[in-house]
Write a protein that holds these residues in place. Structure first.
Motif, PDB file in Angstrom:
ATOM      1  N   SER A 112      -6.116   4.483  -1.145  1.00  0.00           N
ATOM      2  CA  SER A 112      -5.043   5.381  -0.703  1.00  0.00           C
ATOM      3  C   SER A 112      -4.365   6.075  -1.872  1.00  0.00           C
TER       4      SER A 112
ATOM      5  N   ALA B  47      -8.056  -1.194  -0.062  1.00  0.00           N
ATOM      6  CA  ALA B  47      -7.339  -0.197   0.734  1.00  0.00           C
ATOM      7  C   ALA B  47      -6.188   0.406  -0.064  1.00  0.00           C
TER       8      ALA B  47
ATOM      9  N   TYR C 207     -16.563   2.579   2.267  1.00  0.00           N
ATOM     10  CA  TYR C 207     -15.903   3.808   2.712  1.00  0.00           C
ATOM     11  C   TYR C 207     -16.943   4.910   2.909  1.00  0.00           C
TER      12      TYR C 207
ATOM     13  N   HIS D  73      -3.712   9.554   8.938  1.00  0.00           N
ATOM     14  CA  HIS D  73      -4.202   8.355   8.257  1.00  0.00           C
ATOM     15  C   HIS D  73      -3.763   7.128   9.067  1.00  0.00           C
TER      16      HIS D  73
ATOM     17  N   CYS E  74     -14.738   3.189   7.672  1.00  0.00           N
ATOM     18  CA  CYS E  74     -15.259   2.024   6.957  1.00  0.00           C
ATOM     19  C   CYS E  74     -16.302   1.338   7.833  1.00  0.00           C
TER      20      CYS E  74
ATOM     21  N   GLU F 196       0.839  -1.208   0.000  1.00  0.00           N
ATOM     22  CA  GLU F 196       0.000   0.000   0.000  1.00  0.00           C
ATOM     23  C   GLU F 196       0.870   1.254   0.000  1.00  0.00           C
TER      24      GLU F 196
ATOM     25  N   SER G 283      -3.699   2.993   9.014  1.00  0.00           N
ATOM     26  CA  SER G 283      -3.860   1.826   8.154  1.00  0.00           C
ATOM     27  C   SER G 283      -3.470   0.590   8.951  1.00  0.00           C
TER      28      SER G 283
ATOM     29  N   SER H 206      -8.381   3.720   7.619  1.00  0.00           N
ATOM     30  CA  SER H 206      -8.436   2.605   6.667  1.00  0.00           C
ATOM     31  C   SER H 206      -8.288   1.304   7.447  1.00  0.00           C
TER      32      SER H 206
END
Length: 563
Positions: A524, A520, A560, A446, A511, A402, A448, A490
């Motif tokens: 991003s 994901a 999302y 952010h 989410c 990612e 993740s 995320s």
């Protein structure tokens, strides 16, 4: 006839600095680098050779010098020493350390090199064991100049110093096959000595495989499982060997996953040394986490050099190297060493200039001076702090892919309206979240990783899942509301946390269900690409959902939510 490659000015300056100012460990490492470079065919320029050789001679003559520094100094002189300059310092050092078998062997090797194999000219070791004398000389002397009539080794009866020297000659690829036993290849000897009842001999057997490209993992006589049951010195060479030479990707990756958690510093250093010459796709998911948690500075330096050396093939490494260069002055030497010859090098020098610091060894070069004269226009910047957590007791996430995909997409934007500065914080522990926010002061925060209803999962000190509930996380965001404009969560089932955060910042994305890795990754890259093209947060959100749908994951896109 091809000219020998020249050791670069950067490498030369670093080696001289370490020999002049380093502690015993750093001096030893610099001398090892000299020996390695010369064995590979590289050479110092004439003026640098003079200075380096004189420095090594001086180290040999210092009283109470560390014995490993003396031994590696002799090894280095065996490669570059000149009889008219270093003959006397070598002999004086050998008399001072008389009785140390390793120094004796290194001294014989150096004298043999400087006397072109004519050891009869050296009266110092005429009474020395002829087998030891020949094996030592063989390290850097043409075999045609030596008498091998006395070199036959019985593995069950030979002195361990003889066995170590035999392994050194094999490792340096200076051996003659079947030299040590008429019926067994030298590879078989190496494998047999992997089970020898002496840790140092076993260590040398692994080292021989590391150094000699004719040998392979099938010549390894010691088991790699479990590696932490082995003595630390053997662990170190095993981890270095596996990193460099293990052909089974799954086996190598499993050992690499365990390596950063080995209690032995020596073992972790061995793995880091191995990684100086190796990169494979997915390795960054291990090394970036490891760099954050590693307590020993000299291991962190090796990792930094690894990041810089492979910055041209891994975007995440380039980003990490730039961040480390600015935040950790003690790593800058190794980052510059690793970056030499890579595009990253000029970017590091630019950072050096921007921070107002001098070149590594005190002087700005013409490149820096010319850049300094140029004005730099101000840019509109959005800083995004991405907190990544993948606890080892939870399902594996493709966070490395990612992050890598995101950086590639941002780099591909041809006409940036906004510079999106992405700061990835890997393997984030609960006690590191506040530090990351204070240091980055991001506009976009952010997360993740893994989530559950009302909970995000960071990591604890053992790398296991550590839950953070919605209320304290939202409170933390409120404390940074002066900079944070948008929060992206995320993670699966993160909508409840997003709703709690929404009371403090204008834009929050969460989410409402479990999210697939591919979704994901797509979300991003599209979100930040849209920001780079000048879109606002709402439009960037719509672009990101559309990207997920375009990739055949419409049901994932619907999960999302812009709160």
């Amino acid at each position: 006839m091809a000219l020998a490659p020249i050791i670069t000015p950067q490498q030369t300056a670093f080696i001289r600095f370490e020999l002049d100012h380093g502690d015993a460990r750093r001096k030893k490492r610099a001398l090892q680098d000299v020996s390695r470079l010369y064995r590979s065919g590289a050479r110092f320029k004439a003026e640098s050779l003079e200075a380096v050789e004189n420095t090594i001679d001086g180290l040999l003559l210092q009283s109470n010098q560390d014995r490993k520094v003396v031994r590696w100094g002799l090894n280095a002189l065996g490669q570059l020493g000149r009889r008219m300059v270093s003959d006397n310092p070598v002999k004086l050092a050998l008399r001072h350390y008389d009785g140390d078998p390793e120094i004796t062997a290194a001294g014989i090797a150096a004298l043999s090199s400087m006397h072109a194999g004519r050891l009869e000219e050296v009266d110092l070791y005429q009474s020395c064991d002829p087998c030891l004398r020949t094996l030592a000389a063989l390290q850097n002397t043409d075999p045609k100049l030596l008498d091998f009539s006395s070199v036959r080794i019985d593995l069950d009866k030979a002195d361990k110093e003889i066995l170590k020297l035999a392994l050194i000659t094999v490792g340096l690829n200076r051996d003659i096959d079947n030299l040590f036993h008429p019926r067994h290849s030298n590879g078989q000897i190496v494998k047999a000595l992997g089970t020898y009842p002496d840790d140092i001999v076993v260590q040398y057997s692994v080292w021989a495989i590391i150094e000699n490209q004719k040998l392979g993992m099938h010549h390894l006589g010691v088991s790699t499982h479990p590696v932490d049951a082995l003595p630390p010195n053997v662990q170190a060479k095993i981890m270095q060997l596996v990193a460099m030479r293990e052909g089974d990707h799954d086996k190598r990756h499993k050992l690499m996953l365990d390596g950063p958690y080995l209690p032995s510093v020596e073992a972790r250093e061995g793995m880091a040394k191995g990684l100086l010459t190796v990169y494979y796709d997915g390795l960054e998911g291990i090394t970036l986490d490891w760099s954050k948690q590693e307590a020993m500075e000299h291991v962190r330096k090796l990792l930094a050099q690894h990041f810089a050396r492979f910055s041209n093939v891994c975007i995440l490494y380039e980003e990490e190297a730039l961040k480390l260069f600015e935040a950790n002055p003690e790593l800058r030497e190794h980052l510059l060493l690793g970056a030499e010859g890579k595009p990253l090098y000029s970017r590091l020098r630019m950072k050096d200039l921007r921070m107002g610091t001098a070149d590594l060894f005190g002087e700005e070069d013409e490149f820096l001076q010319s850049i300094k004269r140029q004005g730099r226009p101000k840019e509109r910047v959005v800083r995004a702090l991405i907190l990544l957590a993948a606890p080892k007791d939870a399902d594996r996430l493709r966070l490395d892919q990612e992050a890598r995909d995101l950086k590639e997409k941002l780099r591909a934007v041809e006409r940036k309206v906004v510079t999106v500065e992405v700061i990835n914080e890997w393997a984030v522990r609960v006690d590191q979240i506040q530090d990351a926010l204070f240091n980055a002061k991001p506009q976009v925060l952010h997360f993740s990783g893994h989530g559950d209803v009302g909970t995000l999962f960071f990591e604890d000190r053992d790398g296991k899942a550590a839950p953070v509930e919605a209320k304290p996380f939202a409170e933390l965001v409120s404390l940074h509301a002066d900079s944070v404009q948008c929060v992206i969560l995320s993670a699966c089932y993160s909508e409840d946390v997003a709703k709690a955060v929404r009371a403090h910042v204008p834009w929050v994305i969460g989410c409402d269900s479990s999210i697939a890795d591919e979704a994901a990754i797509a979300f991003s890259r599209a979100f930040y690409r849209a920001l780079a093209n000048g879109e606002d947060y709402q439009k960037a959100f719509r672009h990101a959902r559309n990207e997920v749908s375009l990739n055949g994951m419409s049901s994932e896109a619907d999960k999302y939510k812009l709160i």
